[in-house]
Design an enzyme around this catalytic site. Structure first.
Site, short mmCIF file in Angstrom:
data_model
loop_
_atom_site.label_atom_id
_atom_site.label_comp_id
_atom_site.label_asym_id
_atom_site.label_seq_id
_atom_site.Cartn_x
_atom_site.Cartn_y
_atom_site.Cartn_z
N PHE A 60 20.27 -11.32 -13.78
CA PHE A 60 19.12 -10.73 -14.86
C PHE A 60 18.11 -10.21 -14.05
CE2 PHE A 60 15.14 -12.19 -17.21
CZ PHE A 60 14.96 -10.89 -17.50
N TYR A 109 15.64 -28.44 -12.41
CA TYR A 109 15.53 -27.28 -11.87
C TYR A 109 14.05 -27.16 -11.03
CZ TYR A 109 14.34 -22.21 -12.06
OH TYR A 109 14.35 -21.05 -11.71
#
Length: 342
Positions: free
Chosen positions: A11, A175
């Site tokens: 993306f 993350y």
């Protein structure tokens, strides 16, 4: 410049590749094409389908490269404990392997995609006691609908304030821990090699090409998908949690500027990449929904989510010459019609 771009088919990577090419740079694209991010899509023409964890085996691609722009990573919260090995492997080990290969290949300049998640909770101020660092929100408080962070000294709800790059880091998810580890590996590499690292701490990125209905989908895409199914977007907590949403075109331009800055820099420096205009999650849902189903505020919560984190854009403006051009209000309204990835 000759730039090696990891995660080039993703993306953000796609937007960065377009911006670099438009500026006249030669882009060497590398992407593993993980199914979680790309489904069954084939790599774009010219993309080297390679794993950054194996970077020492493709060091030949780094010969003659001026700057590496490292976008490749697993993204998302990493909500399950079972996700930890994958995050550590792709994000931590992958970055370490890439840095080792860069050293062998003679590349001394890195632009690193980091994230605002390294801050954990943002910056908070008590009207009575001044700046405060809240602890983790307690389950019993969340269950009772008490979502704001209390002042550790008097218990009154804290007000949010913009967080700058000197704020303490306190990752709250797998993350986030991996993103901080990537920064620390890169900083150590810069000290050992005399290299330069420009780490870009992205805030909530949205825009054309955003993944649809995958683990890589951001909240704006999730809201949009709900509306397109004729369903009300589901807003967690009370919807008043504040974030900064930055358009992918602005993120791409930040990478372009960072690549130029890295050629003249030394050591490690981190920058917020943000719009500079805070917006509540409920307002994001309303804007993306448009004339569709109205958002539903659910009161649900996720452990690991932070209450507020918004950014100061001043250091990036001063040192990189970067300010966002797309304001969240107009950008999120336009996002309703921008193409997504299936």
């Amino acid at each position: 410049m000759r730039i090696l771009l990891t995660g080039s088919a993703g993306f953000i990577g796609t937007a960065v590749a377009d911006a670099l090419a438009a500026a006249g740079d030669e882009v060497v694209g590398v992407d593993l094409m993980l199914p979680e991010a790309h489904g069954s899509a084939d790599p774009p023409a010219g993309t080297h389908r390679l794993d950054v964890r194996d970077a020492p085996s493709w060091v030949h691609l780094l010969r003659g490269v001026d700057v590496v722009v490292h976008q490749a990573a697993l993204v998302g919260l990493g909500a399950r404990v079972a996700d930890l090995p994958a995050y550590a492997s792709h994000n931590d080990l992958g970055t370490a392997a890439l840095l080792a290969a860069m050293h062998e290949g003679g590349v001394r300049r890195l632009v690193l995609a980091s994230s605002m998640v390294v801050y954990g909770e943002g910056r908070y101020v008590c009207a009575t006691h001044g700046p405060q660092r809240p602890g983790e929100r307690r389950v019993e408080g969340l269950e009772a609908g008490r979502f704001e962070n209390p002042c550790p000294r008097c218990g009154t709800p804290l007000a949010w304030a913009p967080v700058d790059e000197d704020a303490p880091v306190a990752p709250r998810s797998a993350y986030a821990a991996g993103k901080l580890a990537q920064e620390q590996y890169a900083a150590a590499w810069a000290r050992q090699t005399g290299g330069a690292v420009v780490a870009l701490r992205y805030h909530n990125v949205y825009g054309r090409g955003m993944p649809r209905d995958t683990p890589y989908s951001g909240v704006a895409a999730m809201f949009r998908s709900s509306v397109e199914r004729g369903e009300a977007p589901q807003v967690f907590e009370d919807g008043l949690q504040m974030r900064d949403f930055v358009h992918v075109d602005d993120v791409a331009r930040a990478n372009l500027l960072a690549g130029r800055a890295a050629r003249e820099a030394a050591g490690f420096a981190a920058y917020n990449v943000c719009s500079g205009t805070p917006v509540s999650i409920l307002d994001v849902a309303r804007t993306v929904a448009g004339d569709g189903p109205a958002p539903e505020v659910t009161g649900r919560y996720r452990l690991g989510d932070v209450r507020h984190v918004v950014a100061s854009p001043e250091r990036a403006a001063r040192e990189l010459g970067f300010r966002a051009r797309v304001a969240p209000t107009g950008g999120l309204a336009a996002f309703r019609h921008e193409p997504l990835r299936v």
